[in-house]
Structure formats: C-alpha cells, structure tokens
Enzyme design. Structure first.
Site, PDB file in Angstrom:
ATOM      1  N   ARG A 175     -12.965  -4.346 -11.065  1.00 36.81           N
ATOM      2  CA  ARG A 175     -14.891  -4.990 -11.273  1.00 36.81           C
ATOM      3  C   ARG A 175     -14.364  -4.905 -13.168  1.00 36.81           C
ATOM      4  O   ARG A 175     -14.490  -6.512 -13.334  1.00 36.81           O
ATOM      5  CB  ARG A 175     -15.452  -4.305 -11.520  1.00 36.81           C
ATOM      6  N   LYS A 209     -23.947  -5.119  13.899  1.00 35.57           N
ATOM      7  CA  LYS A 209     -25.141  -5.125  14.475  1.00 35.57           C
ATOM      8  C   LYS A 209     -25.744  -6.703  14.590  1.00 35.57           C
ATOM      9  O   LYS A 209     -25.858  -7.243  12.475  1.00 35.57           O
ATOM     10  CB  LYS A 209     -26.295  -4.041  13.853  1.00 35.57           C
ATOM     11  N   GLY A 260     -19.669  -6.823   2.598  1.00 39.32           N
ATOM     12  CA  GLY A 260     -19.840  -5.058   3.031  1.00 39.32           C
ATOM     13  C   GLY A 260     -17.993  -4.763   3.022  1.00 39.32           C
ATOM     14  O   GLY A 260     -17.631  -4.367   2.646  1.00 39.32           O
ATOM     15  N   GLY A 320     -23.784  -7.678  -1.537  1.00 43.49           N
ATOM     16  CA  GLY A 320     -25.379  -8.348  -1.501  1.00 43.49           C
ATOM     17  C   GLY A 320     -25.283  -9.893  -2.056  1.00 43.49           C
ATOM     18  O   GLY A 320     -26.023 -10.360  -1.068  1.00 43.49           O
TER      19      GLY A 320
HETATM   20  P1  AMP Z   1     -20.958  -4.478   8.732  1.00 43.57           P
HETATM   21  O1  AMP Z   1     -21.037  -3.528   8.115  1.00 43.57           O
HETATM   22  O2  AMP Z   1     -22.052  -4.740   9.925  1.00 43.57           O
HETATM   23  O3  AMP Z   1     -20.340  -5.932   9.031  1.00 43.57           O
HETATM   24  O4  AMP Z   1     -20.312  -3.474   9.894  1.00 43.57           O
HETATM   25  C1  AMP Z   1     -18.830  -2.882   9.694  1.00 43.57           C
HETATM   26  C2  AMP Z   1     -19.111  -2.052  10.902  1.00 43.57           C
HETATM   27  O5  AMP Z   1     -18.497  -2.452  12.811  1.00 43.57           O
HETATM   28  C3  AMP Z   1     -17.212  -1.262  10.931  1.00 43.57           C
HETATM   29  O6  AMP Z   1     -17.540   0.461  10.491  1.00 43.57           O
HETATM   30  C4  AMP Z   1     -16.653  -1.588  12.240  1.00 43.57           C
HETATM   31  O7  AMP Z   1     -16.349   0.168  13.140  1.00 43.57           O
HETATM   32  C5  AMP Z   1     -18.431  -1.867  13.262  1.00 43.57           C
HETATM   33  N1  AMP Z   1     -17.913  -2.442  14.513  1.00 43.57           N
HETATM   34  C6  AMP Z   1     -17.143  -3.378  14.688  1.00 43.57           C
HETATM   35  N2  AMP Z   1     -16.894  -3.508  16.127  1.00 43.57           N
HETATM   36  C7  AMP Z   1     -17.978  -1.912  16.306  1.00 43.57           C
HETATM   37  C8  AMP Z   1     -17.747  -2.145  18.029  1.00 43.57           C
HETATM   38  N3  AMP Z   1     -17.609  -2.679  19.027  1.00 43.57           N
HETATM   39  N4  AMP Z   1     -18.408  -0.875  18.312  1.00 43.57           N
HETATM   40  C9  AMP Z   1     -18.912  -0.317  17.593  1.00 43.57           C
HETATM   41  N5  AMP Z   1     -18.744  -0.409  15.776  1.00 43.57           N
HETATM   42  C10 AMP Z   1     -18.091  -1.550  15.640  1.00 43.57           C
END
Ligand code: AMP
Length: 397
Positions: free
Chosen positions: A37, A198, A355, A378
């Site tokens: 940064r 999610k 993220g 964010g």
């Molecule tokens: P996010 O912070 O929403 O971008 O999610 C990232 C996280 O999603 C990572 O830690 C991945 O391990 C998890 N992830 C991605 N695909 C899957 C899956 N099929 N089942 C469980 N976790 C997942």
C-alpha cells in the site's frame, strides 16, 4: 462517467496539500510487514513534492474505538514510508488542532508530513462538520489517493473534498480509469466472473452485473445455489437452499437483459472439505447425496475459456472453487491463466479485485498479468454493485 479532476490541473507549488492515502498496512512486532500500500502511493507523493507542494498526509489505521491508543498509532508507519520514499517524513501526533498546525508551519516546499490516525476522532467516520472544518483549515488543496476508502463518506474522504479544491491522486486516477473501462464504458462483449462462497453476500453485485454484462459466469459455492434453483441435486455441497427463489429471480433478470448466465456443467466432487481429499469429476446432473462440489470441472473450464475468447472485457470477483485446498484450485488457476494469456496477447482487458480474488490470482501466479488488479476490497465490491462511491464523486469536475 463524467471526468474528474487530476493532478494535471492542480496548482501545487508552495501550497499546503492535504493528501488522503491508504496506510492501513499490516504490522508485525511494531514493523510494517507488507509495504504494497505504501508503494502504491509513492508516485503521487513524489509528484506533489517534486512540484513544490507541502505534502500533508491524512490516513486511518485500524479501528480505534475510544480515541487515541498506541496500538493504532500511525507513527511506526512514518518510518516505513520515509524508507520507501528515501526522504524524511515528519509526524504530528494529532491530525487536527495545534500539533498539526505547528508541524505544518515548519514545512518547506516539497516536505512530507504524516498526521496521526484520523479515526482517533469520532467525528471522522460521522463526517462531522467540526472535524471537516478543522481538517480543511490545514490545507489549500486536497488530493485523494485512497480508492480503498472512497466508499465511505468520512470527513477525510468526502467532507474535506467539498471544502477545498479537490483532485484525484495518480493511484486513485489509475483505479477509476481501469474500473470505468471495465464496466462504465467497456469494449463489448463483456464477461463477469463471480465466484466465491455464497450468493447472499453478492446479491447486489449479481443484480447489477445482469444489467451491465453480456456473459455472467458463476462459479464457486454460489453456483451450487443456482444449480439447485434449476432443480439439480447438489448433495452435501455448500448451498443456500433458502435463496433458490432469489437465484431464479437473478436468472430471470439476466434473461430480460440479454445477459447470458454461464453455470458449471461438470464439477469436481469429494466427500470431505479437505486438501487432497479423494475426488472425481462428475456431470452436474449426477451429483450424489454424499458428494460435495469443491471445484468446477474441465468441461466447465473449456466453456468459460470459449466465452472469454469471444469477449473483449472481463471483470472478475471470486474463485471457481475452494482454491486454498489443492487440487480444488485447478479451475481457478486454469481460467486465471487463460485470461492472463488473452490479456498478454492484447485480446482482453481484464480487471479483478475484491476479497479473496487477489489471493486467488496470486496463487495462480498471474496477478501481474491482468490489466488491473484492485486491492481495494470493500470499495471494489461496492463499485461492482453499481453504487456511488462518495469519495470518488467528490472529485468530479
Ligand atoms: P468469497 O469471499 O465470497 O469470494 O469466497 C471465497 C471463498 O469461497 C474461498 O475461501 C473458497 O474456498 C470458497 N469456495 C469457493 N468455492 C467453494 C465451494 N464449491 N465450496 C465451498 N467453498 C467454496
């Protein structure tokens, strides 16, 4: 997006220039452990200093709740900044009032001063007019180089920008230009990859993208919710069963807006969420009751690659699978490397961020090969959601 003011039009010589920067750097044992940064803001600081401006830095650090505390002091960061700049950086132990004013009086043209954590004052996050005025008193010109803090209307990111002539720093400028090219004014067709855990955390993002992109490629755990919404069995996979109607709504909005949704056609399944858990590839029509989808399969990767080949622009947030656990990083690695290759060949403008995405692209070894990778977290996600970022708005011409 209308134009915004940049350093090209700022009068800096002999001026007190308040520069909002992101110095929220990771620390270990009182020392900065990753200077990324700091390095990002050096061009702006060197330019203002080189043009004879007095560089007065405003930044937050951590999340202090009850006024000043040593653990959240920016003082150790001043030393790290001086080292990276190769010149002295003075420090004042308050960002407003007598300590700041006294330090500014001592500055010669081109000098650099870091003011203490803006969040030591409660009014900073409330955009309190008293703090805004106290900050504005210290400068003649305001420059914002902290895109990562621009989604918050705080005193140092938005309030003071309305009181002084306000300009985008070079890092802010690069970020806004890259993001505009990707979604505001893109070369079409445009693809978005949205992966990750999610649907629930990315509802607004998916909703906005269905109206802006030509292909919405859905991966990761959230793809399971869409597969379930289409009546497919997902076994023990991560899936938000309470959001099946929401997923159907998103599919409907996409169809209405001629946005083609691309979902996995095959998957890598295991019975445990663990690195090197025994796994196999299966069609998404045949996922067993005990199966857990942990990555997209090779046919899905090929489909995504042919979509990307047909596209001119890519925006990416979120991995295709549980990329932290080998071998469930395969689809993310393959698509990331493919996108990097197209970018290198001049066929694709690729922008990624938010993220875990930066970590996933680093893991694939291609972060540097994308057109632009935002580390803003964010703020990047809010931009993908189509939200107005108050700190950016305040810099419009
Ligand atoms: P996010 O912070 O929403 O971008 O999610 C990232 C996280 O999603 C990572 O830690 C991945 O391990 C998890 N992830 C991605 N695909 C899957 C899956 N099929 N089942 C469980 N976790 C997942």
């Amino acid at each position: 997006m209308s134009a915004f003011r940049t350093l090209d039009s700022a009068e800096l010589k002999g001026k007190r220039v308040l520069v909002r920067v992101d110095l929220n750097v990771p620390m270990e044992n009182g020392k900065v452990s990753d200077a990324t940064r700091i390095d990002r803001i050096l061009p702006t600081l060197n330019e203002i200093s080189g043009k004879g401006g007095k560089v007065i830095l405003l930044a937050h650090f951590g999340r202090p709740k009850n006024g000043p505390d040593e653990a959240n002091s920016l003082k150790p960061v001043a030393a790290a900044l001086a080292e990276r700049l190769g010149k002295p950086v003075a420090f004042a132990n308050d960002c407003i009032g007598a300590p700041a004013a006294a330090a500014i009086v001592k500055m010669a043209d081109g000098d650099i001063l870091l003011l203490e954590n803006t969040r030591f004052h409660k009014g900073e996050e409330k955009n309190d007019p008293a703090i805004v005025d106290a900050l504005a008193e210290l400068g003649d010109v305001y420059v914002n180089d902290a895109f990562s803090a621009a989604h918050r209307a705080h005193a140092s990111t938005e309030g003071v920008a309305k009181k002084l002539p306000a300009y985008a720093g070079r890092t802010m400028q690069a970020e806004i230009e890259a993001l505009s090219k990707a979604l505001e004014n893109p070369a079409r067709p445009v693809a978005a990859v949205v992966g990750g855990a999610k649907v629930s955390t990315k509802l607004e993002l998916l909703g906005n993208l269905t109206k802006k992109v030509d292909f919405l490629i859905i991966g990761g755990g959230m793809a399971n919710t869409f597969l379930a919404a289409q009546g497919k069995k997902v076994g023990k996979s991560l899936c938000e069963h309470d959001l099946l109607d929401t997923a159907r709504e998103i599919l409907k909005t996409a169809a209405e807006n001629k946005c083609q949704i691309v979902l996995p056609v095959d998957a890598v399944v295991a019975q445990e969420f663990k690195a090197h858990a025994p796994s196999h590839v299966i069609s998404v029509d045949h996922v067993g009751d005990a199966d857990m989808i942990l990555d997209a399969g090779p046919k899905s990767v090929s489909e995504v690659e042919s979509v990307l080949t047909a596209c001119k622009t890519l925006v990416w947030n979120g991995p295709f699978g549980a990329f932290e656990l080998e071998p469930f990083d395969a689809a993310t690695n393959a698509v990331a490397r493919f996108a990097a290759r197209l970018t290198g060949e001049g066929k694709l403008l690729s922008v990624a961020g938010g993220g875990d995405t930066v970590a996933a692209l680093n893991h694939a070894g291609v972060a540097e090969k994308f057109t632009y990778v935002s580390t803003a977290g964010g703020a990047f996600l809010e931009w993908m959601e189509g939200k107005v970022l108050p700190g950016v708005e305040a810099l419009r011409a």
